[in-house]
Design a protein around this motif. Sequence first.
Motif, PDB file in Angstrom:
ATOM      1  N   SER A  69       0.833  -1.215   0.000  1.00  0.00           N
ATOM      2  CA  SER A  69       0.000   0.000   0.000  1.00  0.00           C
ATOM      3  C   SER A  69       0.863   1.260   0.000  1.00  0.00           C
ATOM      4  N   LYS A  70       2.014   1.231   0.702  1.00  0.00           N
ATOM      5  CA  LYS A  70       2.911   2.398   0.694  1.00  0.00           C
ATOM      6  C   LYS A  70       3.514   2.617  -0.689  1.00  0.00           C
ATOM      7  N   ILE A  71       3.879   1.531  -1.348  1.00  0.00           N
ATOM      8  CA  ILE A  71       4.424   1.649  -2.701  1.00  0.00           C
ATOM      9  C   ILE A  71       3.356   2.187  -3.649  1.00  0.00           C
ATOM     10  N   MET A  72       2.150   1.653  -3.500  1.00  0.00           N
ATOM     11  CA  MET A  72       1.055   2.068  -4.392  1.00  0.00           C
ATOM     12  C   MET A  72       0.660   3.528  -4.155  1.00  0.00           C
ATOM     13  N   GLU A  73       0.803   4.019  -2.925  1.00  0.00           N
ATOM     14  CA  GLU A  73       0.518   5.430  -2.639  1.00  0.00           C
ATOM     15  C   GLU A  73       1.430   6.348  -3.455  1.00  0.00           C
ATOM     16  N   GLN A  74       2.656   5.892  -3.684  1.00  0.00           N
ATOM     17  CA  GLN A  74       3.596   6.675  -4.482  1.00  0.00           C
ATOM     18  C   GLN A  74       3.378   6.459  -5.976  1.00  0.00           C
ATOM     19  N   LEU A  75       3.125   5.197  -6.363  1.00  0.00           N
ATOM     20  CA  LEU A  75       3.018   4.855  -7.775  1.00  0.00           C
ATOM     21  C   LEU A  75       1.751   5.386  -8.434  1.00  0.00           C
ATOM     22  N   LYS A  76       0.631   5.278  -7.740  1.00  0.00           N
ATOM     23  CA  LYS A  76      -0.664   5.619  -8.350  1.00  0.00           C
ATOM     24  C   LYS A  76      -0.701   7.050  -8.895  1.00  0.00           C
ATOM     25  N   PRO A  77      -0.358   8.057  -8.110  1.00  0.00           N
ATOM     26  CA  PRO A  77      -0.403   9.405  -8.687  1.00  0.00           C
ATOM     27  C   PRO A  77       0.711   9.650  -9.712  1.00  0.00           C
ATOM     28  N   GLU A  78       1.847   8.997  -9.511  1.00  0.00           N
ATOM     29  CA  GLU A  78       2.980   9.196 -10.419  1.00  0.00           C
ATOM     30  C   GLU A  78       2.660   8.670 -11.825  1.00  0.00           C
ATOM     31  N   LEU A  79       1.993   7.502 -11.890  1.00  0.00           N
ATOM     32  CA  LEU A  79       1.717   6.864 -13.174  1.00  0.00           C
ATOM     33  C   LEU A  79       0.289   7.083 -13.667  1.00  0.00           C
ATOM     34  N   ASN A  80      -0.530   7.747 -12.863  1.00  0.00           N
ATOM     35  CA  ASN A  80      -1.952   7.938 -13.197  1.00  0.00           C
ATOM     36  C   ASN A  80      -2.640   6.601 -13.478  1.00  0.00           C
ATOM     37  N   LEU A  81      -2.525   5.677 -12.529  1.00  0.00           N
ATOM     38  CA  LEU A  81      -3.108   4.343 -12.694  1.00  0.00           C
ATOM     39  C   LEU A  81      -4.616   4.391 -12.526  1.00  0.00           C
ATOM     40  N   ASP A  82      -5.316   3.602 -13.345  1.00  0.00           N
ATOM     41  CA  ASP A  82      -6.748   3.452 -13.122  1.00  0.00           C
ATOM     42  C   ASP A  82      -6.950   2.317 -12.110  1.00  0.00           C
ATOM     43  N   ALA A  83      -8.190   2.045 -11.738  1.00  0.00           N
ATOM     44  CA  ALA A  83      -8.474   1.072 -10.676  1.00  0.00           C
ATOM     45  C   ALA A  83      -8.007  -0.329 -11.049  1.00  0.00           C
ATOM     46  N   LEU A  84      -8.225  -0.733 -12.292  1.00  0.00           N
ATOM     47  CA  LEU A  84      -7.830  -2.071 -12.730  1.00  0.00           C
ATOM     48  C   LEU A  84      -6.312  -2.223 -12.719  1.00  0.00           C
ATOM     49  N   GLN A  85      -5.621  -1.211 -13.211  1.00  0.00           N
ATOM     50  CA  GLN A  85      -4.159  -1.245 -13.200  1.00  0.00           C
ATOM     51  C   GLN A  85      -3.629  -1.276 -11.772  1.00  0.00           C
ATOM     52  N   GLU A  86      -4.271  -0.515 -10.899  1.00  0.00           N
ATOM     53  CA  GLU A  86      -3.838  -0.471  -9.502  1.00  0.00           C
ATOM     54  C   GLU A  86      -3.929  -1.850  -8.862  1.00  0.00           C
ATOM     55  N   ILE A  87      -5.017  -2.548  -9.104  1.00  0.00           N
ATOM     56  CA  ILE A  87      -5.193  -3.888  -8.536  1.00  0.00           C
ATOM     57  C   ILE A  87      -4.169  -4.854  -9.118  1.00  0.00           C
ATOM     58  N   ALA A  88      -3.989  -4.810 -10.427  1.00  0.00           N
ATOM     59  CA  ALA A  88      -3.057  -5.727 -11.077  1.00  0.00           C
ATOM     60  C   ALA A  88      -1.630  -5.497 -10.607  1.00  0.00           C
ATOM     61  N   VAL A  89      -1.209  -4.239 -10.557  1.00  0.00           N
ATOM     62  CA  VAL A  89       0.160  -3.922 -10.136  1.00  0.00           C
ATOM     63  C   VAL A  89       0.365  -4.295  -8.665  1.00  0.00           C
ATOM     64  N   SER A  90      -0.638  -4.030  -7.831  1.00  0.00           N
ATOM     65  CA  SER A  90      -0.486  -4.385  -6.413  1.00  0.00           C
ATOM     66  C   SER A  90      -0.396  -5.895  -6.234  1.00  0.00           C
ATOM     67  N   ASN A  91      -1.106  -6.671  -7.045  1.00  0.00           N
ATOM     68  CA  ASN A  91      -0.991  -8.131  -6.979  1.00  0.00           C
ATOM     69  C   ASN A  91       0.403  -8.593  -7.386  1.00  0.00           C
ATOM     70  N   VAL A  92       0.960  -7.982  -8.415  1.00  0.00           N
ATOM     71  CA  VAL A  92       2.320  -8.326  -8.852  1.00  0.00           C
ATOM     72  C   VAL A  92       3.324  -7.985  -7.748  1.00  0.00           C
ATOM     73  N   LEU A  93       3.171  -6.817  -7.138  1.00  0.00           N
ATOM     74  CA  LEU A  93       4.089  -6.410  -6.067  1.00  0.00           C
ATOM     75  C   LEU A  93       3.968  -7.329  -4.852  1.00  0.00           C
ATOM     76  N   THR A  94       2.751  -7.729  -4.519  1.00  0.00           N
ATOM     77  CA  THR A  94       2.544  -8.640  -3.391  1.00  0.00           C
ATOM     78  C   THR A  94       3.260  -9.964  -3.638  1.00  0.00           C
ATOM     79  N   GLU A  95       3.085 -10.494  -4.836  1.00  0.00           N
ATOM     80  CA  GLU A  95       3.749 -11.755  -5.199  1.00  0.00           C
ATOM     81  C   GLU A  95       5.266 -11.599  -5.128  1.00  0.00           C
TER      82      GLU A  95
END
Length: 157
Positions: A69-95
Amino acid sequence: MKTIQTLFVLALLLLSATTVSAQYGYGNGYGNGYGNNGYGRNGGMGMNQMNQTREQSAPKEIPIEVTVSKIMEQLKPELNLDALQEIAVSNVLTESIKTQTALLKSKSSQEELMKEFEALSENTDRKVNAFLSEEQKAKYKAFKEDNKNPKKSKKKK
């Protein structure tokens, strides 16, 4: 008058019972005499200090979800991720973080660990890039470079 006397006697008995209980084995009444070993409170202090140092030597692991969640807090505004991308990227990071944790716990040599971490990093980047547009890929690459080489604070201008 009798009820007042009865209540007074009951209150006195209750208070004296808790005082006796508190003196006998740290307040719960289940000690081994006075304190843990019959020698007063100092006998148990060594054990308490030993338990505290043991707890301090093993740091608490931060849950993976908190890290992601801390990584995603930085990444989401930086990359302008939509909701689907946010979920997919967070799943990859978790793995990826789960795999990193497993690698750290393995009994591999330092050299092998570095190779495995490098391969894991490349694999994670490839998976994340699969969910990003070309513009986001460029921003992601810049974001990673900024995190590799953190800039010094800009106090002097």
